[in-house]
Scaffold this active site. Structure first.
Site, PDB file in Angstrom:
ATOM      1  N   GLU A   1      42.381  21.411  55.961  1.00 13.58           N
ATOM      2  CA  GLU A   1      42.736  22.824  56.012  1.00 13.58           C
ATOM      3  C   GLU A   1      43.026  23.241  57.452  1.00 13.58           C
ATOM      4  OE1 GLU A   1      43.567  24.557  53.526  1.00 13.58           O
ATOM      5  OE2 GLU A   1      42.815  23.225  51.990  1.00 13.58           O
TER       6      GLU A   1
ATOM      7  N   TYR B   1      43.340  27.076  45.521  1.00 13.31           N
ATOM      8  CA  TYR B   1      44.307  28.041  44.982  1.00 13.31           C
ATOM      9  C   TYR B   1      45.733  27.755  45.430  1.00 13.31           C
ATOM     10  CZ  TYR B   1      43.350  29.571  49.701  1.00 13.31           C
ATOM     11  OH  TYR B   1      43.162  29.590  51.059  1.00 13.31           O
TER      12      TYR B   1
ATOM     13  N   SER C   1      47.986  24.187  47.463  1.00 14.57           N
ATOM     14  CA  SER C   1      48.419  22.795  47.333  1.00 14.57           C
ATOM     15  C   SER C   1      47.346  21.919  46.692  1.00 14.57           C
ATOM     16  CB  SER C   1      48.836  22.232  48.693  1.00 14.57           C
ATOM     17  OG  SER C   1      47.749  22.249  49.593  1.00 14.57           O
ATOM     18  N   LEU C   2      46.082  22.279  46.843  1.00 14.78           N
ATOM     19  CA  LEU C   2      44.998  21.484  46.254  1.00 14.78           C
ATOM     20  C   LEU C   2      44.848  21.723  44.748  1.00 14.78           C
ATOM     21  CD1 LEU C   2      42.353  21.708  49.113  1.00 14.78           C
ATOM     22  CD2 LEU C   2      43.854  19.781  48.552  1.00 14.78           C
TER      23      LEU C   2
END
Length: 175
Positions: A79, A11, A13-14
């Site tokens: 993360e 939701y 930067s990915l």
């Protein structure tokens, strides 16, 4: 025999293919999805967001699918320590949609004081994308992270790096 595949709801930067590609060396198949019961916030003084439980909200994003075990380990390392990979159910829209069980990186409620208003990618990430991508490259080059990648992929990247260095040297000689 096929290796087990995993998926994860993303939701922040990915959501950006270039970020995923820097981390995994590819962009896996994705499906648009929404996660109910969570709200997306900006992590204070950072370029990335976090989600925290909020029964009145939902978060739009996508699910990275068909992830291999080593790819999940890379994402787990990427993360921040504040996140906890949590099993969630997302809604996939469309005629073939429905409920999909997957993982998501969730910020614990007891750390909510570290969150600061909504995350706006056009403001918090996109103007700094080159800097963020360089941070991803540096992360992927850390020795303990390199050991997670399959040997064939590490060898491919080393060969590509050698070819790039060779091209740079040839340009210097010609110049």
């Amino acid at each position: 025999f096929f290796p087990a595949m995993a998926s994860v709801f993303v939701y922040g930067s990915l959501l950006y293919d270039e970020v995923v590609s820097e981390l995994l060396g590819r962009v896996p198949a994705t499906v648009e999805a929404a996660l109910s019961g969570y709200r997306r916030y900006r992590v204070k003084d950072e370029r990335f967001p976090a989600i925290c439980a909020d029964e009145t909200a939902f978060v739009e994003g996508r699910v990275l699918t068909a992830l291999q075990d080593w790819e999940m380990r890379v994402l787990d390392e990427f993360e921040d320590d504040g996140y906890v990979r949590t099993d969630v159910e997302v809604t996939v829209p469309g005629p073939l949609g429905g409920i999909l069980r997957t993982g998501a990186y969730v910020w614990p409620a007891d750390l909510k004081a570290q969150l600061d208003g909504p995350w706006v990618p056009e403001e918090h990430l996109e103007p700094h994308m080159e800097e963020f991508l360089e941070m991803c490259r540096q992360f992927a080059a850390e020795e303990h992270i390199l050991q997670i990648y399959p040997r064939a992929l590490r060898e491919q990247w080393a060969a590509e790096a050698d070819a790039t260095v060779g091209e740079g040297q040839a340009e210097q000689v010609e110049g």
